[in-house]
Design a protein around this motif. Structure first.
Motif, mmCIF file in Angstrom:
data_model
loop_
_atom_site.group_PDB
_atom_site.id
_atom_site.type_symbol
_atom_site.label_atom_id
_atom_site.label_comp_id
_atom_site.label_asym_id
_atom_site.label_seq_id
_atom_site.Cartn_x
_atom_site.Cartn_y
_atom_site.Cartn_z
ATOM 1 N N LEU A 167 -13.004 12.924 5.357
ATOM 2 C CA LEU A 167 -12.383 12.456 6.585
ATOM 3 C C LEU A 167 -11.355 11.385 6.266
ATOM 4 N N ALA A 168 -10.159 11.550 6.778
ATOM 5 C CA ALA A 168 -9.106 10.571 6.545
ATOM 6 C C ALA A 168 -9.266 9.407 7.519
ATOM 7 N N GLU A 169 -8.893 8.222 7.065
ATOM 8 C CA GLU A 169 -8.972 7.015 7.887
ATOM 9 C C GLU A 169 -7.580 6.710 8.454
ATOM 10 N N ASN A 170 -7.463 6.691 9.785
ATOM 11 C CA ASN A 170 -6.196 6.329 10.416
ATOM 12 C C ASN A 170 -5.928 4.851 10.181
ATOM 13 N N LEU A 171 -4.673 4.531 9.880
ATOM 14 C CA LEU A 171 -4.320 3.145 9.598
ATOM 15 C C LEU A 171 -3.686 2.479 10.810
ATOM 16 N N SER A 172 -4.028 1.233 11.023
ATOM 17 C CA SER A 172 -3.453 0.442 12.115
ATOM 18 C C SER A 172 -2.100 -0.105 11.673
ATOM 19 N N GLY A 173 -1.365 -0.668 12.618
ATOM 20 C CA GLY A 173 -0.095 -1.292 12.301
ATOM 21 C C GLY A 173 -0.252 -2.426 11.299
ATOM 22 N N ALA A 174 -1.299 -3.242 11.461
ATOM 23 C CA ALA A 174 -1.541 -4.346 10.533
ATOM 24 C C ALA A 174 -1.833 -3.816 9.132
ATOM 25 N N ASP A 175 -2.617 -2.727 9.052
ATOM 26 C CA ASP A 175 -2.904 -2.101 7.754
ATOM 27 C C ASP A 175 -1.622 -1.598 7.101
ATOM 28 N N LEU A 176 -0.775 -0.938 7.889
ATOM 29 C CA LEU A 176 0.482 -0.398 7.356
ATOM 30 C C LEU A 176 1.355 -1.508 6.789
ATOM 31 N N MET A 177 1.509 -2.590 7.531
ATOM 32 C CA MET A 177 2.337 -3.706 7.082
ATOM 33 C C MET A 177 1.780 -4.280 5.780
ATOM 34 N N ARG A 178 0.476 -4.439 5.718
ATOM 35 C CA ARG A 178 -0.163 -5.036 4.545
ATOM 36 C C ARG A 178 -0.018 -4.153 3.305
ATOM 37 N N ILE A 179 -0.254 -2.845 3.438
ATOM 38 C CA ILE A 179 -0.239 -1.989 2.246
ATOM 39 C C ILE A 179 1.166 -1.574 1.811
ATOM 40 N N LEU A 180 2.114 -1.457 2.750
ATOM 41 C CA LEU A 180 3.450 -0.980 2.382
ATOM 42 C C LEU A 180 4.370 -2.084 1.875
ATOM 43 N N SER A 181 4.292 -3.270 2.452
ATOM 44 C CA SER A 181 5.225 -4.345 2.115
ATOM 45 C C SER A 181 5.146 -4.690 0.629
ATOM 46 N N GLY A 182 6.272 -4.509 -0.069
ATOM 47 C CA GLY A 182 6.355 -4.798 -1.491
ATOM 48 C C GLY A 182 5.885 -3.675 -2.400
ATOM 49 N N ASN A 183 5.544 -2.532 -1.825
ATOM 50 C CA ASN A 183 5.025 -1.406 -2.608
ATOM 51 C C ASN A 183 5.858 -0.143 -2.405
ATOM 52 N N THR A 184 5.578 0.875 -3.216
ATOM 53 C CA THR A 184 6.330 2.127 -3.221
ATOM 54 C C THR A 184 5.449 3.265 -2.726
ATOM 55 N N LEU A 185 5.981 4.079 -1.821
ATOM 56 C CA LEU A 185 5.301 5.270 -1.328
ATOM 57 C C LEU A 185 6.065 6.483 -1.861
ATOM 58 N N THR A 186 5.367 7.359 -2.589
ATOM 59 C CA THR A 186 5.979 8.525 -3.216
ATOM 60 C C THR A 186 5.199 9.771 -2.818
ATOM 61 N N GLY A 187 5.902 10.827 -2.427
ATOM 62 C CA GLY A 187 5.216 12.067 -2.064
ATOM 63 C C GLY A 187 6.183 13.095 -1.528
ATOM 64 N N PHE A 188 5.688 13.911 -0.602
ATOM 65 C CA PHE A 188 6.541 14.924 0.016
ATOM 66 C C PHE A 188 6.075 15.212 1.427
ATOM 67 N N ASN A 189 7.016 15.645 2.255
ATOM 68 C CA ASN A 189 6.704 16.149 3.587
ATOM 69 C C ASN A 189 7.473 17.455 3.721
ATOM 70 N N GLY A 190 6.756 18.530 3.986
ATOM 71 C CA GLY A 190 7.390 19.847 3.979
ATOM 72 C C GLY A 190 7.901 20.127 2.584
ATOM 73 N N SER A 191 9.184 20.326 2.435
ATOM 74 C CA SER A 191 9.751 20.577 1.112
ATOM 75 C C SER A 191 10.579 19.393 0.613
ATOM 76 N N LEU A 192 10.511 18.256 1.298
ATOM 77 C CA LEU A 192 11.319 17.088 0.958
ATOM 78 C C LEU A 192 10.508 16.088 0.139
ATOM 79 N N TRP A 193 10.928 15.848 -1.100
ATOM 80 C CA TRP A 193 10.316 14.833 -1.946
ATOM 81 C C TRP A 193 10.942 13.487 -1.624
ATOM 82 N N PHE A 194 10.145 12.423 -1.688
ATOM 83 C CA PHE A 194 10.662 11.079 -1.445
ATOM 84 C C PHE A 194 9.954 10.068 -2.326
ATOM 85 N N SER A 195 10.603 8.956 -2.570
ATOM 86 C CA SER A 195 10.009 7.798 -3.222
ATOM 87 C C SER A 195 10.781 6.596 -2.702
#
Length: 161
Positions: A21-49
């Motif tokens: 089961l995936a855990e939905n993240l709150s706005g506060a969680d998003l700000m804390r984990i993303l700020s200063g970090n890199t998110l790498t992956g894909f959505n559909g056929s689009l790769w991103f980093s």
């Protein structure tokens, strides 16, 4: 073929590292984990980093197109990205994409676009491991996020709307 294999391996790695089961993240969680970090992956056929600067700027790439003048903020329980160009249509037009993140493992996330079908997977990487940069270009996010030409509204005020 190589891209498909890499995508399949990423999916297996992300799915294998998480809970059923995936855990939905709150706005506060998003700000804390993303700020200063890199998110790498894909959505559909689009790769991103993308590296998420604490000041709201985001550097990296989407589908091979460099992001050196883009921004991010948290609105509600979604992370929103703002780009000054529509890269799909190759025209100057502010575009906005908002995503919900669900924790699927220690550093693995399922991503779902807000208000649209689709989704993908991403991995959170500490810091800026690929040295993603704006190459010294000086700019701020306030006008891009708030849609105001004068940029008087702060990132925090724009996120609260």
């Amino acid at each position: 073929m190589r891209g498909s294999l890499a995508r399949a391996l990423l999916c297996l790695g992300l799915l294998g590292s998480g809970n059923a089961l995936a855990e939905n993240l709150s706005g506060a969680d998003l700000m804390r984990i993303l700020s200063g970090n890199t998110l790498t992956g894909f959505n559909g056929s689009l790769w991103f980093s993308e590296w998420h600067g604490p000041d709201g700027r985001v550097f990296g790439h989407n589908g091979g197109a460099k992001n050196q003048d883009s921004c991010w903020t948290v609105r509600g329980d979604a992370v929103c990205y703002y780009y000054p160009r529509n890269r799909l249509l190759d025209e100057n037009a502010r575009t906005e994409f908002c995503w919900h993140l669900e924790r699927a493992g220690a550093d693995a996330y399922r991503i779902r676009p807000a208000g649209r079908p689709g989704g993908g997977f991403a991995k959170l990487e500490p810091g800026n491991p690929r040295d993603l940069t704006d190459n010294g270009k000086s700019w701020v996010c306030d006008a891009l996020i708030s849609r105001r030409e004068d940029g008087r509204r702060t990132v925090t005020e724009a996120a609260a709307r």
